[in-house]
Design an enzyme around this catalytic site. Structure first.
Site, PDB file in Angstrom:
ATOM      1  N   ASP A 165       0.845  -1.186   0.000  1.00  0.00           N
ATOM      2  CA  ASP A 165       0.000   0.000   0.000  1.00  0.00           C
ATOM      3  C   ASP A 165       0.891   1.250   0.000  1.00  0.00           C
ATOM      4  O   ASP A 165       1.894   1.297   0.710  1.00  0.00           O
ATOM      5  CB  ASP A 165      -0.877  -0.053   1.265  1.00  0.00           C
ATOM      6  CG  ASP A 165      -1.933   1.031   1.306  1.00  0.00           C
ATOM      7  OD1 ASP A 165      -2.397   1.454   0.237  1.00  0.00           O
ATOM      8  OD2 ASP A 165      -2.312   1.431   2.430  1.00  0.00           O
ATOM      9  N   ASP A 223       2.017   5.534  -5.342  1.00  0.00           N
ATOM     10  CA  ASP A 223       1.226   6.723  -5.034  1.00  0.00           C
ATOM     11  C   ASP A 223       1.940   7.983  -5.515  1.00  0.00           C
ATOM     12  O   ASP A 223       2.807   8.519  -4.832  1.00  0.00           O
ATOM     13  CB  ASP A 223       0.953   6.795  -3.527  1.00  0.00           C
ATOM     14  CG  ASP A 223       0.123   8.027  -3.164  1.00  0.00           C
ATOM     15  OD1 ASP A 223      -0.246   8.792  -4.080  1.00  0.00           O
ATOM     16  OD2 ASP A 223      -0.167   8.208  -1.974  1.00  0.00           O
ATOM     17  N   HIS A 259      -7.502   9.698   5.003  1.00  0.00           N
ATOM     18  CA  HIS A 259      -6.894   8.669   5.846  1.00  0.00           C
ATOM     19  C   HIS A 259      -7.081   9.001   7.330  1.00  0.00           C
ATOM     20  O   HIS A 259      -7.254  10.159   7.686  1.00  0.00           O
ATOM     21  CB  HIS A 259      -5.397   8.553   5.553  1.00  0.00           C
ATOM     22  CG  HIS A 259      -5.093   8.016   4.186  1.00  0.00           C
ATOM     23  ND1 HIS A 259      -4.490   8.764   3.211  1.00  0.00           N
ATOM     24  CD2 HIS A 259      -5.317   6.802   3.638  1.00  0.00           C
ATOM     25  CE1 HIS A 259      -4.354   8.039   2.121  1.00  0.00           C
ATOM     26  NE2 HIS A 259      -4.848   6.830   2.343  1.00  0.00           N
ATOM     27  N   GLY A 260      -6.981   7.984   8.166  1.00  0.00           N
ATOM     28  CA  GLY A 260      -7.032   8.195   9.614  1.00  0.00           C
ATOM     29  C   GLY A 260      -8.456   8.344  10.112  1.00  0.00           C
ATOM     30  O   GLY A 260      -9.416   7.981   9.437  1.00  0.00           O
ATOM     31  N   GLY A 287      -8.969   5.358   2.978  1.00  0.00           N
ATOM     32  CA  GLY A 287      -9.564   6.071   4.111  1.00  0.00           C
ATOM     33  C   GLY A 287     -10.945   5.545   4.440  1.00  0.00           C
ATOM     34  O   GLY A 287     -11.877   6.303   4.684  1.00  0.00           O
ATOM     35  N   THR A 323      -7.166   2.175   9.847  1.00  0.00           N
ATOM     36  CA  THR A 323      -7.369   2.789  11.168  1.00  0.00           C
ATOM     37  C   THR A 323      -8.402   2.042  12.011  1.00  0.00           C
ATOM     38  O   THR A 323      -8.203   1.862  13.217  1.00  0.00           O
ATOM     39  CB  THR A 323      -7.778   4.274  10.995  1.00  0.00           C
ATOM     40  OG1 THR A 323      -6.773   4.906  10.191  1.00  0.00           O
ATOM     41  CG2 THR A 323      -7.864   4.988  12.325  1.00  0.00           C
TER      42      THR A 323
END
Ligand SMILES: [Zn+2]
Length: 279
Positions: A82, A104, A178-179, A208, A232
């Protein structure tokens, strides 16, 4: 059963009209929990590891563990890198046998992103592996140290990017980040619909995933998302399990703690597999 390519799982998901879960595993407990959930539900999954997490989950240790978990699983499992940023890391993952890698280049200019993605495509071809790229800016970087803001993917750019790179999967930005989300995200389904209409055969990826509602997940899958990344939510649940265990046990032991953390990972992954495979 065992190790497969990500594209094989996309084919299955496409035929069934369901989504494919890609679960980040940053420890042995997380990997064991994720594989157990997939086996219990008899559903293939992707196990993934992000370069930003190598400090606590090094590729040279976690990579072989993930490969072994996939090879020995009772269901099909793909092993994915990833958010690969450097070519050296991508090459290392390919050498280990990862069946797909993500490059990415989303924070780079369009042409540079295409150029680098093509290099990765060439590298992966030599190993028979799939490539995921990213276009548009998903909020916050995978490691959480950078926030470029959210910049939704332009559908025409996505079409050109897909045509020129021929990647097997494309991560898009539609208001996701994300997160942990500070407030529930408002996803731009109109943009997702446009992108999917322009490149209906290309599996789209939602990063995300932690904090997006089950209803929104299902809507995303209906509108063209194929792969959904969950990281997460897994670590959050593992921490919660560990806290509960330490609070409740009069004399906690390390092995009991490990078991509970794997249980936390298993429960989270199981829930997401169920949601992604529901219609
Ligand atoms: Zn991501």
């Amino acid at each position: 059963m065992g190790l497969v390519k990500m594209s094989a799982l996309f084919e299955r998901a496409g035929k069934l009209g369901v989504g494919c879960g890609s679960f980040s595993v940053y420890s042995m407990e997380a990997a064991m929990g994720a594989v157990r959930a997939a086996e219990e539900l008899n559903t293939p999954v992707i196990l993934q590891l992000a370069e930003a997490r190598f400090k606590t989950a090094p590729l040279e240790l976690m990579g072989p563990l993930m490969m072994s978990a996939a090879r020995n699983a009772k269901v099909d499992i793909a092993v994915h890198l990833d958010h690969g940023n450097s070519l050296a890391v991508i090459e290392q993952a390919l050498k280990m046998g990862f069946t797909s890698v993500m490059y990415d280049g989303s924070s780079k200019p369009f042409e540079e992103n295409i150029k680098n993605t093509l290099i990765v495509k060439q590298m992966a071809k030599a190993y028979g592996a799939d490539v995921e790229a990213e276009l548009g800016l998903v909020g916050r970087s995978e490691g959480g140290e950078m926030d470029y803001g959210i910049f939704c993917t332009d559908p025409d750019n996505a079409m050109e990017f897909a045509r020129r790179t021929e990647v097997e999967a494309l991560a898009i930005a539609i208001g996701n980040q994300h997160g942990n989300y500070p407030v529930a995200p408002r996803l731009r389904f109109d943009i997702l619909r446009d992108i999917h209409a322009k490149i209906p055969d290309l599996p789209l990826v939602l990063h995300g995933g932690s904090g997006i509602s089950d209803e929104d997940f299902k809507k995303c899958i209906r509108e063209g998302i194929c792969k959904i990344n969950i990281a997460t939510a897994i670590v959050n649940e593992m921490i919660k399990e560990a806290e509960n265990y330490l609070k409740k046990e009069a004399s906690p032991d390390y092995y009991g703690l490990n078991r509970q953390m794997a249980e936390g990972a298993c429960r989270t992954v199981r829930h997401h597999i169920e949601v992604f495979n529901m219609k």
